[in-house]
Scaffold this active site. Structure first.
Site, PDB file in Angstrom:
ATOM      1  N   HIS A 205       1.321  -5.772  -5.977  1.00  8.37           N
ATOM      2  CA  HIS A 205       1.776  -6.943  -5.217  1.00  8.37           C
ATOM      3  C   HIS A 205       0.671  -7.988  -5.031  1.00  8.37           C
ATOM      4  CE1 HIS A 205       0.789  -4.251  -1.508  1.00  8.37           C
ATOM      5  NE2 HIS A 205      -0.236  -5.057  -1.729  1.00  8.37           N
TER       6      HIS A 205
ATOM      7  N   HIS B 225      -0.394  -7.334   5.446  1.00  7.95           N
ATOM      8  CA  HIS B 225      -1.747  -7.851   5.234  1.00  7.95           C
ATOM      9  C   HIS B 225      -2.126  -8.867   6.307  1.00  7.95           C
ATOM     10  CE1 HIS B 225      -0.404  -6.398   1.301  1.00  7.95           C
ATOM     11  NE2 HIS B 225      -1.653  -6.366   0.910  1.00  7.95           N
TER      12      HIS B 225
ATOM     13  N   HIS C 248      -8.147  -0.793  -6.959  1.00  8.23           N
ATOM     14  CA  HIS C 248      -8.871  -2.046  -6.774  1.00  8.23           C
ATOM     15  C   HIS C 248      -9.668  -2.022  -5.482  1.00  8.23           C
ATOM     16  CE1 HIS C 248      -5.158  -2.900  -4.508  1.00  8.23           C
ATOM     17  NE2 HIS C 248      -5.611  -4.073  -4.085  1.00  8.23           N
TER      18      HIS C 248
ATOM     19  N   GLU D 209      -3.528   1.718  -1.345  1.00  5.61           N
ATOM     20  CA  GLU D 209      -2.123   1.278  -1.269  1.00  5.61           C
ATOM     21  C   GLU D 209      -1.198   2.182  -2.075  1.00  5.61           C
ATOM     22  OE1 GLU D 209      -2.858  -3.534  -0.655  1.00  5.61           O
ATOM     23  OE2 GLU D 209      -2.443  -2.748  -2.650  1.00  5.61           O
TER      24      GLU D 209
END
Lengths: 292, 123
Positions: free
Chosen positions: A12, A59, A193, A240
Site C-alpha cells: 500500500h 498511518h 521495507h 506490516e
C-alpha cells in the site's frame, strides 16, 4: 452463511497512488508492479465479492499515539478518507456493513480478543490504494467495507501468532454469518521495507519469498519469529506483513495460491500481489456439506 | 532469586534501527503530536509562516527543536520521532521517502535510489 471467495494481498505504498493519478502504470519503473493486476481484475470480475474485510494499519490519520489500539474494528455505515498531511486528492468513501462488523466483534470478544470498536473511522492509503489497484476507475466501490486495524506502528506489537489467531476468529464469524454475502478478505502493506534509521532502504527478498511460499500452505510458519526477529528480517515497516497473516487466518484453514507477483523496489519497498482461494480441505468440505 | 526479565526485553539490537517503543513514544510525544497536526493544511501553512512559534505551541523539547531546525531526521528519531509522523513534516519541505532515506544514510538521493534498485539484482 457468507461465502468467502478468496484473499487478496498487496502493498500500500503511498507512491502507488501518485503513479495511478499520473497514469504511470506502463512506465518502465511501474510496469512490473502494475503487471500484477490484470489477473486480480479478472478474478474479481469472476468472483464478484460484495463485502471486503480488510486488515491494515493506520498511518496517523484515524489514530494518534494518544490512544493506540492493538486491534480495532470499524463498525461504521460509511468511511471517509482525509488529508494525510500531503494535500493529495482524497480517495473515495466506502460504504460500511455495520451489522457484519458487530457480528465480527461479537465473535472476537467471544474468542477472548479485546478489540476497540469504532463507529467512526477514517481510512487511509493502506485501504484506499489496494482498492484503487483492484478496482481502477470505478465511480463507487462495488464492495462494502469491514476494516480491521492492527497496530504495526508502536511497539509492543501483537505477535504474528496472535494476528493469525485474530484472523481465524474473523473466519469463524464469517462462517456463521447468516447472510448470503460474498466476502473477499484483504491484507495490505509490506513486504520488506524500512523507512527509518541508518538501515533505511533495507529490503529482504529472501524473507519475502519465505513468507509468500508459506502464506497459503502453512501460515503458522510465519508466526514462529518474534516481532523483534521479524523487524530484523523484514524491516521496521516490513512488519506490516502482520496484516497479511491476519487476513490469511480469515480466509480459512486451507488455501491455494492462484496468483503471485513480486517486484522491488516500489519506492523504498519490496512489493507483492497475491491471490489465494479457499481450498477444499477436510474441514472445509464438512462445513460445506448440506445440512440434514 | 534471579530477577525475571522485563516483559518484551529485547534481544540483540538491530543495527541502524530504532524500534518505536514505549520509551520512544513517551520521549517523542510532542514532536509526533506536532507532525500529526500537519494532516490539516492550515497547520502546515502556520508552520511555514512561523516555524519557531509553531514548535513552541507543541512544546517541543530543545533536542526536538534543534533536530527540526536542522532538518536532521536521525536526530528527530533519536528524539522520539516516528517515521510515519515525520513523513508528514518531510512532506511540508517537499521531501519524499527516498529523500529522507538519503538524508539518513548519508547518500545522495541518486545514490540512495540506486541502492534500492540494486537490491532487485539479488531478488
Amino acid at each position: 452463511m457468507a461465502e468467502i471467495i478468496g484473499g487478496y494481498f498487496t502493498s500500500h505504498v503511498p507512491a502507488i497512488g501518485g503513479a495511478i493519478q499520473r497514469g504511470d502504470q506502463q512506465t518502465p519503473y511501474w510496469k512490473p508492479f502494475f503487471d500484477g493486476f490484470p489477473r486480480v481484475h479478472e478474478w474479481l470480475a469472476k468472483t464478484q465479492p460484495d463485502v471486503a474485510v480488510v486488515f491494515s494499519n493506520d498511518h496517523g490519520l484515524n489514530f494518534f499515539l494518544d490512544k493506540m489500539p492493538t486491534f480495532a474494528v470499524g463498525a461504521a455505515a460509511e468511511y471517509q478518507n482525509e488529508d494525510e498531511g500531503w494535500g493529495l486528492p482524497l480517495y473515495k468513501p466506502f460504504k460500511g456493513h455495520p451489522e457484519l462488523s458487530w457480528h465480527v466483534i461479537e465473535q472476537l470478544v467471544a474468542d477472548e480478543f479485546d478489540p476497540v470498536t469504532c463507529q467512526e473511522m477514517l481510512v487511509d492509503h493502506a485501504i484506499s490504494i489496494p482498492m484503487e489497484l483492484a478496482y481502477p476507475s470505478v465511480a463507487e466501490w462495488p464492495v462494502r467495507l469491514v476494516p480491521i486495524g492492527i497496530n504495526t506502528v508502536q511497539h509492543p506489537l501483537p505477535s504474528a501468532k496472535r494476528c493469525l489467531a485474530l484472523g481465524r476468529s474473523v473466519h469463524k464469524a464469517l462462517a456463521s454469518w447468516p447472510g448470503a454475502e460474498r466476502v473477499v478478505v484483504i491484507g495490505t502493506g509490506g513486504l520488506s521495507h524500512q523507512l527509518d534509521g541508518e538501515r533505511a532502504g533495507f529490503m529482504n527478498p529472501e524473507y519475502d519469498r519465505f513468507c509468500l511460499d508459506h502464506l497459503a500452505s502453512d501460515p503458522d510458519a510465519l508466526t514462529r519469529q518474534s516481532i523483534h526477529e521479524m523487524v530484523r528480517l523484514a524491516g521496521t515497516q516490513g512488519v506490516e506483513v502482520l496484516n497479511w497473516i491476519a487476513a490469511r487466518g480469515a480466509l480459512g484453514p486451507a488455501a491455494r495460491e492462484i496468483h503471485r507477483n513480486y517486484h522491488l523496489p516500489i519506492s523504498n519497498t519490496a512489493a507483492a500481489t497475491v491471490l489465494l482461494e479457499p481450498a477444499c480441505g477436510v474441514w472445509a468440505l464438512r462445513r460445506r456439506s448440506p445440512r440434514p | 532469586m534471579p530477577t525475571p526479565p522485563r516483559p518484551g526485553a529485547r534481544p540483540e539490537p538491530i543495527p541502524g534501527t530504532t524500534l518505536f517503543d514505549g520509551d520512544a513514544a513517551r520521549k517523542g510525544y510532542h514532536l509526533n503530536a506536532m507532525c500529526y497536526s500537519f494532516n490539516r493544511k492550515e497547520n502546515r501553512e502556520a508552520f511555514l509562516a512561523d516555524e519557531e512559534a509553531y514548535c513552541r505551541r507543541f512544546h517541543l523539547t530543545a533536542e526536538q527543536r534543534r533536530a527540526v531546525a536542522k532538518r536532521d531526521v536521525l536526530g528527530m528519531i533519536a528524539a522520539g520521532g516516528n517515521i510515519y509522523y515525520l513523513a508528514k513534516l518531510a512532506g511540508i519541505f517537499g521531501l519524499n521517502v527516498q529523500d529522507v532515506g538519503a538524508m539518513q544514510t548519508g547518500r545522495t538521493v541518486e545514490a540512495f535510489r540506486q541502492f534500492l534498485l540494486d537490491q532487485a539484482k539479488g531478488a
